[in-house]
Design an enzyme around this catalytic site. Sequence first.
Site, PDB file in Angstrom:
ATOM      1  N   ARG A   1     -34.943  10.159  20.893  1.00  0.00           N
ATOM      2  CA  ARG A   1     -33.630  10.824  20.949  1.00  0.00           C
ATOM      3  C   ARG A   1     -33.806  12.040  20.138  1.00  0.00           C
ATOM      4  O   ARG A   1     -34.623  12.270  19.284  1.00  0.00           O
ATOM      5  CB  ARG A   1     -32.623   9.949  20.080  1.00  0.00           C
TER       6      ARG A   1
ATOM      7  N   ARG B   1     -35.219  19.033  19.402  1.00  0.00           N
ATOM      8  CA  ARG B   1     -35.320  19.722  18.181  1.00  0.00           C
ATOM      9  C   ARG B   1     -36.844  20.118  17.774  1.00  0.00           C
ATOM     10  O   ARG B   1     -37.092  20.812  16.964  1.00  0.00           O
ATOM     11  CB  ARG B   1     -34.884  18.507  16.964  1.00  0.00           C
TER      12      ARG B   1
ATOM     13  N   ARG C   1     -31.262  26.678  24.461  1.00  0.00           N
ATOM     14  CA  ARG C   1     -30.101  26.079  23.664  1.00  0.00           C
ATOM     15  C   ARG C   1     -28.760  27.098  23.292  1.00  0.00           C
ATOM     16  O   ARG C   1     -27.678  26.862  23.417  1.00  0.00           O
ATOM     17  CB  ARG C   1     -30.443  25.549  22.455  1.00  0.00           C
TER      18      ARG C   1
ATOM     19  N   ASP D   1     -24.133  14.229  22.821  1.00  0.00           N
ATOM     20  CA  ASP D   1     -24.098  13.832  21.616  1.00  0.00           C
ATOM     21  C   ASP D   1     -23.160  12.791  21.672  1.00  0.00           C
ATOM     22  O   ASP D   1     -22.225  12.652  22.298  1.00  0.00           O
ATOM     23  CB  ASP D   1     -23.781  15.012  20.620  1.00  0.00           C
TER      24      ASP D   1
ATOM     25  N   TYR E   1     -18.586   9.092  10.648  1.00  0.00           N
ATOM     26  CA  TYR E   1     -18.509  10.596  10.757  1.00  0.00           C
ATOM     27  C   TYR E   1     -17.044  11.102  10.649  1.00  0.00           C
ATOM     28  O   TYR E   1     -16.832  11.745   9.974  1.00  0.00           O
ATOM     29  CB  TYR E   1     -18.974  11.140  12.225  1.00  0.00           C
TER      30      TYR E   1
HETATM   31  O1  CP3 Z   1     -32.394  12.750  22.899  1.00  0.00           O
HETATM   32  C1  CP3 Z   1     -31.733  13.705  23.122  1.00  0.00           C
HETATM   33  O2  CP3 Z   1     -31.986  14.948  22.909  1.00  0.00           O
HETATM   34  C2  CP3 Z   1     -30.545  13.508  24.077  1.00  0.00           C
HETATM   35  C3  CP3 Z   1     -29.188  13.840  23.491  1.00  0.00           C
HETATM   36  C4  CP3 Z   1     -28.898  13.331  22.168  1.00  0.00           C
HETATM   37  C5  CP3 Z   1     -28.635  14.311  21.082  1.00  0.00           C
HETATM   38  N1  CP3 Z   1     -28.011  13.293  20.017  1.00  0.00           N
HETATM   39  C6  CP3 Z   1     -28.557  15.788  21.033  1.00  0.00           C
HETATM   40  C7  CP3 Z   1     -28.788  16.357  19.807  1.00  0.00           C
HETATM   41  C8  CP3 Z   1     -28.449  12.038  21.687  1.00  0.00           C
HETATM   42  C9  CP3 Z   1     -29.001  10.431  22.349  1.00  0.00           C
HETATM   43  C10 CP3 Z   1     -27.807  12.091  20.621  1.00  0.00           C
HETATM   44  C11 CP3 Z   1     -27.529  11.051  19.696  1.00  0.00           C
HETATM   45  C12 CP3 Z   1     -26.742  11.058  18.382  1.00  0.00           C
HETATM   46  N2  CP3 Z   1     -26.377  12.241  17.669  1.00  0.00           N
HETATM   47  C13 CP3 Z   1     -26.699   9.923  17.417  1.00  0.00           C
HETATM   48  C14 CP3 Z   1     -27.268   8.647  17.859  1.00  0.00           C
HETATM   49  C15 CP3 Z   1     -28.688   8.232  17.816  1.00  0.00           C
HETATM   50  C16 CP3 Z   1     -29.409   8.570  16.609  1.00  0.00           C
HETATM   51  O3  CP3 Z   1     -30.458   9.500  16.419  1.00  0.00           O
HETATM   52  O4  CP3 Z   1     -29.238   7.909  15.380  1.00  0.00           O
HETATM   53  C17 CP3 Z   1     -26.433  10.510  16.259  1.00  0.00           C
HETATM   54  C18 CP3 Z   1     -26.123   9.794  14.940  1.00  0.00           C
HETATM   55  C19 CP3 Z   1     -26.049  11.825  16.210  1.00  0.00           C
HETATM   56  C20 CP3 Z   1     -25.160  12.906  15.527  1.00  0.00           C
HETATM   57  C21 CP3 Z   1     -26.270  13.948  15.379  1.00  0.00           C
HETATM   58  N3  CP3 Z   1     -26.265  15.269  16.253  1.00  0.00           N
HETATM   59  C22 CP3 Z   1     -26.983  14.087  14.102  1.00  0.00           C
HETATM   60  C23 CP3 Z   1     -27.067  13.413  13.057  1.00  0.00           C
HETATM   61  C24 CP3 Z   1     -27.587  15.538  14.353  1.00  0.00           C
HETATM   62  C25 CP3 Z   1     -28.794  16.148  13.604  1.00  0.00           C
HETATM   63  C26 CP3 Z   1     -28.480  17.645  13.093  1.00  0.00           C
HETATM   64  C27 CP3 Z   1     -29.642  18.193  12.868  1.00  0.00           C
HETATM   65  O5  CP3 Z   1     -29.629  19.388  13.404  1.00  0.00           O
HETATM   66  O6  CP3 Z   1     -30.567  17.827  12.205  1.00  0.00           O
HETATM   67  C28 CP3 Z   1     -27.199  16.114  15.831  1.00  0.00           C
HETATM   68  C29 CP3 Z   1     -27.406  17.193  16.524  1.00  0.00           C
HETATM   69  C30 CP3 Z   1     -28.235  16.949  17.772  1.00  0.00           C
HETATM   70  N4  CP3 Z   1     -27.934  16.337  18.764  1.00  0.00           N
HETATM   71  C31 CP3 Z   1     -29.599  17.703  18.112  1.00  0.00           C
HETATM   72  C32 CP3 Z   1     -29.739  17.319  19.342  1.00  0.00           C
HETATM   73  C33 CP3 Z   1     -31.215  17.681  20.327  1.00  0.00           C
HETATM   74  C34 CP3 Z   1     -30.504  18.755  17.070  1.00  0.00           C
HETATM   75  C35 CP3 Z   1     -30.586  20.085  17.610  1.00  0.00           C
HETATM   76  C36 CP3 Z   1     -29.353  20.883  17.843  1.00  0.00           C
HETATM   77  O7  CP3 Z   1     -28.266  20.946  17.003  1.00  0.00           O
HETATM   78  O8  CP3 Z   1     -29.477  21.825  18.607  1.00  0.00           O
END
Ligand code: CP3
Length: 319
Positions: A2, A6, A15, A51, A126
């Site tokens: 997942r 990043r 992005r 997401d 959340y």
């Molecule tokens: O794997 C993948 O890239 C597929 C898509 C995906 C994303 N989020 C894209 C994303 C999936 C399957 C998720 C699930 C998700 N999102 C979860 C459950 C899985 C887990 O990891 O526990 C949760 C809790 C979230 C909520 C969320 N979204 C968080 C905590 C964050 C991190 C914030 C950060 O920047 O560190 C996100 C942002 C996010 N979602 C990114 C990606 C690729 C990070 C990069 C960005 O913001 O562009």
Amino acid sequence: MRQAGRSLPEYFGVRGEGTILDAIRDPDRATEITLQPIRRYDVDAAILFSDIITPVWATGFGIDITPGLGPECERPFRTADDLKRLPMFDPETALDFQTTTVKELVSELEVPLIGFAGAPFTLAAYLVEGRPSKNHDKVKSLMISDPKLWDQLCERLADIAIATLRAQVDAGASAIQLFDSWAGTLHPDHYRRFVAPHSERIMAAFTDVPRFHFGVNTGELLDQMADVGADVVGVDWRTPLATARERTGGKVALQGNLDPTLCLAGWEAVKPEVRRILADNAGHPGHIFNLGHGVLPDIDPDVLARVVDLVHAEGTARG
Ligand code: CP3
């Protein structure tokens, strides 16, 4: 893996600035971003670029994802009045971009596409906390102090999860994954009373596809997470696979469980860890090798590519 994006330079190339939701609601960008890790790594499945927040965002609740932090709400969920801000929606119109992306992907991919949604507890965490939380104190206190409102909130979130997952499966996703990332913060009795019935209802709506159920810190909940109706249960690095198999009674396949932080220590340090996990599994059928949680931004993609190759070389047959 997942949040693989990043750690990929090509991800930040497409992005765009601002909220990740802008990229998610653009089917061309979302398709390209889903395909990027598939081009880099010889993995056996793709996961839709979206997401867990996307469907809640589509209700108009007032939630966004702050880069580097995670989901944040302008006005967190606190009272029964807030249910009005979380209306049920028709995924055909509200999530049409997601359906388009899934269809585009299914026509291009040679590996199965996994669709996903957030489980009621993790989404509620959340919505009630208003932002990522360490102690989850506000969501737990709502759950305990107002069980009626808690169930109403989780029922709505379960309906939203079922609608989004059904739309993804109808558009061609081969499997679903229900992410209950933060359920591990709960006592098993509280999980049983306040969480399991809602996740069970979601799983029961998808007997036509393989169902994955994921969380972290869930060593004490693995039996229940399997029992809500999952075919595959995610295991994080704190629980050895052999222990997880005992706790789930061999009823489900296991997914995991490399500690993502170890990937920062370089390939020579990761290699024996991969081998240890394969040894823990001891050739048992029903193991999907994966990280125990998401990819961290600083992980070197070459290390992940080597993990995938070693698992294919030394794991039992790909199925
Ligand atoms: O794997 C993948 O890239 C597929 C898509 C995906 C994303 N989020 C894209 C994303 C999936 C399957 C998720 C699930 C998700 N999102 C979860 C459950 C899985 C887990 O990891 O526990 C949760 C809790 C979230 C909520 C969320 N979204 C968080 C905590 C964050 C991190 C914030 C950060 O920047 O560190 C996100 C942002 C996010 N979602 C990114 C990606 C690729 C990070 C990069 C960005 O913001 O562009």
